[in-house]
Design a protein around this motif. Structure first.
Motif, mmCIF file in Angstrom:
data_model
loop_
_atom_site.group_PDB
_atom_site.id
_atom_site.type_symbol
_atom_site.label_atom_id
_atom_site.label_comp_id
_atom_site.label_asym_id
_atom_site.label_seq_id
_atom_site.Cartn_x
_atom_site.Cartn_y
_atom_site.Cartn_z
ATOM 1 N N GLU A 73 46.252 41.710 35.287
ATOM 2 C CA GLU A 73 44.945 41.303 34.807
ATOM 3 C C GLU A 73 43.921 41.338 35.953
ATOM 4 O OE1 GLU A 73 42.789 37.405 32.811
ATOM 5 O OE2 GLU A 73 44.952 37.425 33.026
ATOM 6 N N ILE A 74 44.340 40.827 37.106
ATOM 7 C CA ILE A 74 43.442 40.793 38.260
ATOM 8 C C ILE A 74 43.105 42.210 38.724
ATOM 9 C CG2 ILE A 74 43.252 40.094 40.687
ATOM 10 C CD1 ILE A 74 44.940 37.613 39.943
ATOM 11 N N VAL A 75 44.108 43.067 38.770
ATOM 12 C CA VAL A 75 43.881 44.454 39.190
ATOM 13 C C VAL A 75 42.952 45.154 38.209
ATOM 14 C CG1 VAL A 75 44.990 46.694 39.545
ATOM 15 C CG2 VAL A 75 46.068 44.624 40.432
ATOM 16 N N GLN A 76 43.187 44.966 36.932
ATOM 17 C CA GLN A 76 42.339 45.600 35.923
ATOM 18 C C GLN A 76 40.886 45.127 36.055
ATOM 19 O OE1 GLN A 76 43.263 48.100 34.117
ATOM 20 N NE2 GLN A 76 45.402 47.930 34.746
ATOM 21 N N TYR A 77 40.703 43.861 36.312
ATOM 22 C CA TYR A 77 39.363 43.302 36.497
ATOM 23 C C TYR A 77 38.685 43.952 37.711
ATOM 24 C CZ TYR A 77 35.665 39.812 37.188
ATOM 25 O OH TYR A 77 34.450 39.187 37.348
ATOM 26 N N CYS A 78 39.426 44.072 38.798
ATOM 27 C CA CYS A 78 38.870 44.656 40.015
ATOM 28 C C CYS A 78 38.494 46.117 39.790
ATOM 29 C CB CYS A 78 39.878 44.532 41.157
ATOM 30 S SG CYS A 78 39.234 45.060 42.747
ATOM 31 N N LEU A 79 39.355 46.865 39.134
ATOM 32 C CA LEU A 79 39.065 48.271 38.861
ATOM 33 C C LEU A 79 37.864 48.419 37.929
ATOM 34 C CD1 LEU A 79 42.686 49.665 38.447
ATOM 35 C CD2 LEU A 79 41.182 49.876 40.443
ATOM 36 N N ALA A 80 37.754 47.534 36.971
ATOM 37 C CA ALA A 80 36.638 47.590 36.028
ATOM 38 C C ALA A 80 35.311 47.250 36.707
ATOM 39 C CB ALA A 80 36.885 46.630 34.874
ATOM 40 N N HIS A 81 35.386 46.515 37.816
ATOM 41 C CA HIS A 81 34.173 46.128 38.538
ATOM 42 C C HIS A 81 34.033 46.924 39.838
ATOM 43 C CE1 HIS A 81 34.605 42.741 35.736
ATOM 44 N NE2 HIS A 81 33.279 42.694 35.816
ATOM 45 N N GLU A 82 34.398 48.186 39.776
ATOM 46 C CA GLU A 82 34.187 49.142 40.876
ATOM 47 C C GLU A 82 34.793 48.690 42.202
ATOM 48 O OE1 GLU A 82 29.964 49.658 40.843
ATOM 49 O OE2 GLU A 82 29.978 50.505 38.833
ATOM 50 N N HIS A 83 36.017 48.231 42.171
ATOM 51 C CA HIS A 83 36.751 47.808 43.371
ATOM 52 C C HIS A 83 36.018 46.711 44.145
ATOM 53 C CE1 HIS A 83 38.917 51.521 42.535
ATOM 54 N NE2 HIS A 83 39.897 51.059 43.308
ATOM 55 N N ASN A 84 35.398 45.806 43.449
ATOM 56 C CA ASN A 84 34.712 44.693 44.110
ATOM 57 C C ASN A 84 35.751 43.594 44.358
ATOM 58 O OD1 ASN A 84 33.140 42.542 44.937
ATOM 59 N ND2 ASN A 84 31.467 43.035 43.522
ATOM 60 N N TYR A 85 36.430 43.697 45.505
ATOM 61 C CA TYR A 85 37.515 42.780 45.834
ATOM 62 C C TYR A 85 37.022 41.346 45.996
ATOM 63 C CZ TYR A 85 39.785 47.232 46.897
ATOM 64 O OH TYR A 85 40.275 48.493 46.817
ATOM 65 N N GLN A 136 44.948 39.491 49.093
ATOM 66 C CA GLN A 136 45.920 39.619 48.014
ATOM 67 C C GLN A 136 45.427 40.583 46.942
ATOM 68 O OE1 GLN A 136 49.166 37.881 47.956
ATOM 69 N NE2 GLN A 136 49.240 39.772 46.818
ATOM 70 N N VAL A 137 44.155 40.469 46.580
ATOM 71 C CA VAL A 137 43.574 41.383 45.592
ATOM 72 C C VAL A 137 43.648 42.809 46.117
ATOM 73 C CG1 VAL A 137 41.465 42.051 44.379
ATOM 74 C CG2 VAL A 137 42.048 39.629 44.627
ATOM 75 N N TYR A 138 43.279 42.990 47.372
ATOM 76 C CA TYR A 138 43.283 44.320 47.990
ATOM 77 C C TYR A 138 44.695 44.924 47.946
ATOM 78 C CZ TYR A 138 42.483 47.989 51.431
ATOM 79 O OH TYR A 138 42.390 49.195 52.065
ATOM 80 N N GLN A 139 45.710 44.130 48.303
ATOM 81 C CA GLN A 139 47.097 44.613 48.303
ATOM 82 C C GLN A 139 47.557 44.966 46.890
ATOM 83 O OE1 GLN A 139 49.340 41.535 50.238
ATOM 84 N NE2 GLN A 139 48.781 42.240 52.285
ATOM 85 N N TRP A 140 47.244 44.116 45.924
ATOM 86 C CA TRP A 140 47.654 44.393 44.549
ATOM 87 C C TRP A 140 47.025 45.676 44.022
ATOM 88 C CZ3 TRP A 140 46.732 38.714 42.758
ATOM 89 C CH2 TRP A 140 47.856 37.938 43.041
ATOM 90 N N VAL A 141 45.742 45.868 44.308
ATOM 91 C CA VAL A 141 45.054 47.077 43.841
ATOM 92 C C VAL A 141 45.663 48.313 44.501
ATOM 93 C CG1 VAL A 141 42.855 48.324 43.818
ATOM 94 C CG2 VAL A 141 42.913 45.893 43.249
ATOM 95 N N ASN A 142 45.931 48.244 45.803
ATOM 96 C CA ASN A 142 46.552 49.383 46.482
ATOM 97 C C ASN A 142 47.930 49.693 45.933
ATOM 98 O OD1 ASN A 142 44.453 50.088 48.139
ATOM 99 N ND2 ASN A 142 45.127 48.820 49.848
#
Length: 93
Positions: A1-13, A26-32
């Motif tokens: 859910e967190i990764v999807q949110y970040c991707l939907a908001h243009e990688h705004n970690y 943590q957000v950065y690591q999960w997205v990567n």
């Protein structure tokens, strides 16, 4: 859910971290991880035992040695118990 949110908001970690109250790192690591390996990369594999097919020859030997050491220790304890029991029975006579 967190990764999807970040991707939907243009990688705004930063925005994602503040929204979900987690660290930026943590957000950065999960997205990567998600971008490199997909959904399966996010699964936590700690504590998972390998199946016998996944074990190398060296791992199989180590496992066999651990089992044998455990069995030896169990037999030593059983032997000590039986000796003590025999001694107690002799004293009663």
């Amino acid at each position: 859910e967190i990764v999807q949110y970040c991707l939907a908001h243009e990688h705004n970690y930063q925005k994602t971290a503040e929204h979900f109250q987690v660290s930026y790192q943590q957000v950065y690591q999960w997205v990567n991880k998600f971008e490199d390996g997909g959904q399966d990369a996010l699964k936590d594999g700690r504590g998972r035992k390998k199946t016998p097919e996944e074990l190398t020859e060296a791992d199989q030997q180590k496992l066999k040695m651990k089992k044998m050491e455990y069995e030896i220790e169990r037999l030593r304890a059983e032997n000590a118990f039986l000796k003590k029991l025999e001694e107690l029975e002799r004293r009663r006579r």
